[in-house]
Design a protein around this motif. Structure first.
Motif, PDB file in Angstrom:
ATOM      1  N   GLY A   1       6.805   1.478  11.231  1.00 56.32           N
ATOM      2  CA  GLY A   1       6.967   0.927   9.896  1.00 56.32           C
ATOM      3  C   GLY A   1       5.939   0.212   9.296  1.00 56.32           C
ATOM      4  O   GLY A   1       5.767   0.508   7.979  1.00 56.32           O
ATOM      5  N   MET A   2       5.136  -0.859   9.855  1.00 60.07           N
ATOM      6  CA  MET A   2       3.930  -1.205   9.243  1.00 60.07           C
ATOM      7  C   MET A   2       2.680  -0.231   9.049  1.00 60.07           C
ATOM      8  O   MET A   2       2.153  -0.485   8.034  1.00 60.07           O
ATOM      9  CB  MET A   2       3.550  -2.417  10.093  1.00 60.07           C
ATOM     10  CG  MET A   2       4.521  -3.521  10.332  1.00 60.07           C
ATOM     11  SD  MET A   2       4.037  -4.561  11.723  1.00 60.07           S
ATOM     12  CE  MET A   2       2.608  -5.399  10.876  1.00 60.07           C
TER      13      MET A   2
ATOM     14  N   TRP B   1      -5.018  -1.286   9.233  1.00 61.11           N
ATOM     15  CA  TRP B   1      -4.073   0.051   9.251  1.00 61.11           C
ATOM     16  C   TRP B   1      -4.516   0.697  10.466  1.00 61.11           C
ATOM     17  O   TRP B   1      -3.284   0.982  11.259  1.00 61.11           O
ATOM     18  CB  TRP B   1      -4.347   0.778   7.932  1.00 61.11           C
ATOM     19  CG  TRP B   1      -3.359   1.837   8.137  1.00 61.11           C
ATOM     20  CD1 TRP B   1      -1.996   1.909   7.569  1.00 61.11           C
ATOM     21  CD2 TRP B   1      -3.885   3.323   8.393  1.00 61.11           C
ATOM     22  NE1 TRP B   1      -1.693   3.225   7.644  1.00 61.11           N
ATOM     23  CE2 TRP B   1      -2.680   4.197   8.297  1.00 61.11           C
ATOM     24  CE3 TRP B   1      -5.102   3.872   8.860  1.00 61.11           C
ATOM     25  CZ2 TRP B   1      -2.691   5.503   8.495  1.00 61.11           C
ATOM     26  CZ3 TRP B   1      -5.151   5.156   9.103  1.00 61.11           C
ATOM     27  CH2 TRP B   1      -3.958   5.881   8.847  1.00 61.11           C
ATOM     28  N   GLY B   2      -5.605   0.910  10.839  1.00 60.31           N
ATOM     29  CA  GLY B   2      -6.080   1.673  12.021  1.00 60.31           C
ATOM     30  C   GLY B   2      -5.466   0.786  13.260  1.00 60.31           C
ATOM     31  O   GLY B   2      -5.024   1.398  13.979  1.00 60.31           O
ATOM     32  N   GLY B   3      -5.662  -0.555  13.366  1.00 59.29           N
ATOM     33  CA  GLY B   3      -5.332  -1.223  14.328  1.00 59.29           C
ATOM     34  C   GLY B   3      -3.761  -1.104  14.737  1.00 59.29           C
ATOM     35  O   GLY B   3      -3.208  -0.968  15.589  1.00 59.29           O
ATOM     36  N   ILE B   4      -2.867  -1.288  13.431  1.00 59.30           N
ATOM     37  CA  ILE B   4      -1.392  -1.115  13.647  1.00 59.30           C
ATOM     38  C   ILE B   4      -1.104   0.327  14.077  1.00 59.30           C
ATOM     39  O   ILE B   4      -0.069   0.445  14.818  1.00 59.30           O
ATOM     40  CB  ILE B   4      -0.788  -1.441  12.444  1.00 59.30           C
ATOM     41  CG1 ILE B   4      -1.336  -2.823  11.819  1.00 59.30           C
ATOM     42  CG2 ILE B   4       0.736  -1.338  12.225  1.00 59.30           C
ATOM     43  CD1 ILE B   4      -0.725  -3.058  10.517  1.00 59.30           C
ATOM     44  N   LEU B   5      -1.781   1.099  13.650  1.00 58.69           N
ATOM     45  CA  LEU B   5      -1.475   2.606  14.122  1.00 58.69           C
ATOM     46  C   LEU B   5      -1.601   2.621  15.539  1.00 58.69           C
ATOM     47  O   LEU B   5      -0.980   3.382  16.311  1.00 58.69           O
ATOM     48  CB  LEU B   5      -2.361   3.641  13.323  1.00 58.69           C
ATOM     49  CG  LEU B   5      -2.136   5.008  13.599  1.00 58.69           C
ATOM     50  CD1 LEU B   5      -2.438   5.888  12.380  1.00 58.69           C
ATOM     51  CD2 LEU B   5      -2.673   5.433  14.701  1.00 58.69           C
TER      52      LEU B   5
ATOM     53  N   LEU C   1       0.892   3.737  18.803  1.00 57.36           N
ATOM     54  CA  LEU C   1       0.666   4.458  19.703  1.00 57.36           C
ATOM     55  C   LEU C   1       0.670   3.904  21.163  1.00 57.36           C
ATOM     56  O   LEU C   1       1.284   4.700  21.992  1.00 57.36           O
ATOM     57  CB  LEU C   1      -0.876   4.967  19.575  1.00 57.36           C
ATOM     58  CG  LEU C   1      -1.659   5.885  20.848  1.00 57.36           C
ATOM     59  CD1 LEU C   1      -0.792   7.071  20.868  1.00 57.36           C
ATOM     60  CD2 LEU C   1      -3.024   6.094  20.692  1.00 57.36           C
ATOM     61  N   ALA C   2       0.508   2.819  21.482  1.00 57.42           N
ATOM     62  CA  ALA C   2       0.508   2.037  22.806  1.00 57.42           C
ATOM     63  C   ALA C   2       1.896   2.014  23.019  1.00 57.42           C
ATOM     64  O   ALA C   2       2.486   2.095  24.276  1.00 57.42           O
ATOM     65  CB  ALA C   2       0.041   0.789  22.721  1.00 57.42           C
TER      66      ALA C   2
ATOM     67  N   ALA D   1      -3.986  10.192  16.873  1.00 57.63           N
ATOM     68  CA  ALA D   1      -4.238   8.759  16.250  1.00 57.63           C
ATOM     69  C   ALA D   1      -5.643   8.841  16.044  1.00 57.63           C
ATOM     70  O   ALA D   1      -6.095   8.215  14.858  1.00 57.63           O
ATOM     71  CB  ALA D   1      -3.739   7.645  17.244  1.00 57.63           C
ATOM     72  N   SER D   2      -6.630   9.266  16.878  1.00 53.87           N
ATOM     73  CA  SER D   2      -7.960   9.105  16.544  1.00 53.87           C
ATOM     74  C   SER D   2      -8.463   9.794  15.352  1.00 53.87           C
ATOM     75  O   SER D   2      -9.191   9.405  14.389  1.00 53.87           O
ATOM     76  CB  SER D   2      -8.976   9.366  17.672  1.00 53.87           C
ATOM     77  OG  SER D   2      -8.550   8.869  18.854  1.00 53.87           O
TER      78      SER D   2
END
Length: 299
Positions: free
Chosen positions: A186-187, A221-225, A229-230, A253-254
């Motif tokens: 959601g984030m 944004w990439g870190g939250i994505l 994924l984790a 994701a990459s």
């Protein structure tokens, strides 16, 4: 009806929101069934979970119209409410009608779902009044993001409960990671829709690109994505026999993160839409992968 349809097209477009919400709620219900080792949640469960979730997100849109009424009047007068297309009273009536349908659907699957439904409504009501600290949150966009993000796990838990209670089962280990997927997923959508090109920024409208700058906003944004994924990867570990899906999700994701940075490299007007679209594509891929795809591979 014409005014209602115009409002939906502008503020809650069903062709965009519908597939995303159905993938989210249906995917969660399927993932819950896969965690239980079942063949599936059953179509009634999937349909009810998706329709009720769609109703939740519409109600959140109506709540936002109330919360942002003054800001929209001053800074975005072209929106439906400030320009007079619809009124807040009309939207509230529509939200209450949707609530009645949600109640009937929840009771039909299992009367115990009504309690879960009430939990989601309760948290949504707290969000509408900004938890009683509206002025404090208005000055702290990150605190607003973190506090409001929990509504998605609440909706996620309703979809899980549709599967569990609707099939007379029990909540099993791994559900907590499924809730984590929804929190960070959601984030991803929320942050992604507020990363704009500099030329698109507007006075009085809070965006994460305006708050942090485009590069740092994209990094967040990439870190939250990657966190979503984790959590999805952990769900797959509990499902078992679905490791190949995790590998595919990692590659996707990459690609999503790299595409976002490339798209905003030359932040011409409207480029922020690309990040918003990528966020939606990632969310679709994530929920369909840990839900229907994983269920299919393990059944």
């Amino acid at each position: 009806m014409s005014r209602a349809w115009t409002y939906l097209q502008e503020r809650f477009p069903l062709p965009a929101h519908g597939p995303l919400v159905f993938a989210f709620a249906g995917g969660v219900a399927c993932a819950s069934a896969a965690l239980r080792g079942a063949d599936g949640p059953g179509w009634p469960v999937v349909i009810v979970a998706a329709l009720v979730a769609l109703g939740f997100f519409f109600q959140l849109r109506v709540a936002d119209e109330w919360k942002d009424a003054e800001t929209d009047r001053l800074h975005q007068p072209e929106r439906p409410v400030p320009r007079g297309l619809v009124t807040l009273r009309e939207l509230t009536i529509a939200a209450l009608v949707v609530a009645a349908v949600q109640l009937a659907l929840a009771f039909w699957i299992d009367p115990r779902l009504v309690m879960v439904l009430a939990m989601v409504w309760g948290f949504g009501a707290l969000m509408t009044v900004e938890f009683g600290v509206k002025a404090w949150l208005r000055e702290r966009p990150v605190a607003t993001l973190l506090s409001h993000a929990w509504i998605v796990p609440f909706i996620d838990f309703f979809a899980i409960s549709c599967d569990v209670l609707g099939n007379g089962a029990k909540y099993l280990e791994g559900v907590e990671w499924l809730v984590g997927v929804s929190l960070f997923g959601g984030m991803v959508v929320e942050v992604g829709r507020k990363i704009w090109a500099a030329s698109d920024e507007r006075p009085g409208v809070v965006t994460y690109s305006g708050l942090w700058g485009i590069r740092f906003a994209l990094a967040v944004w990439g870190g939250i994505l990657l966190l979503s994924l984790a959590c999805g990867w952990m769900v797959l570990q509990f499902i078992g026999d679905a490791e190949i899906i995790g590998t595919g999700l990692a590659a996707a994701a990459s690609l999503m993160v790299a595409s976002a940075f490339l798209a905003m490299r030359h932040a011409t007007p409207g480029r922020g839409r690309i990040v918003e679209t990528l966020a939606g594509v990632w969310t679709l891929a994530l929920y369909l992968s840990i839900g229907p795809l994983a269920l299919w591979l393990t059944s």
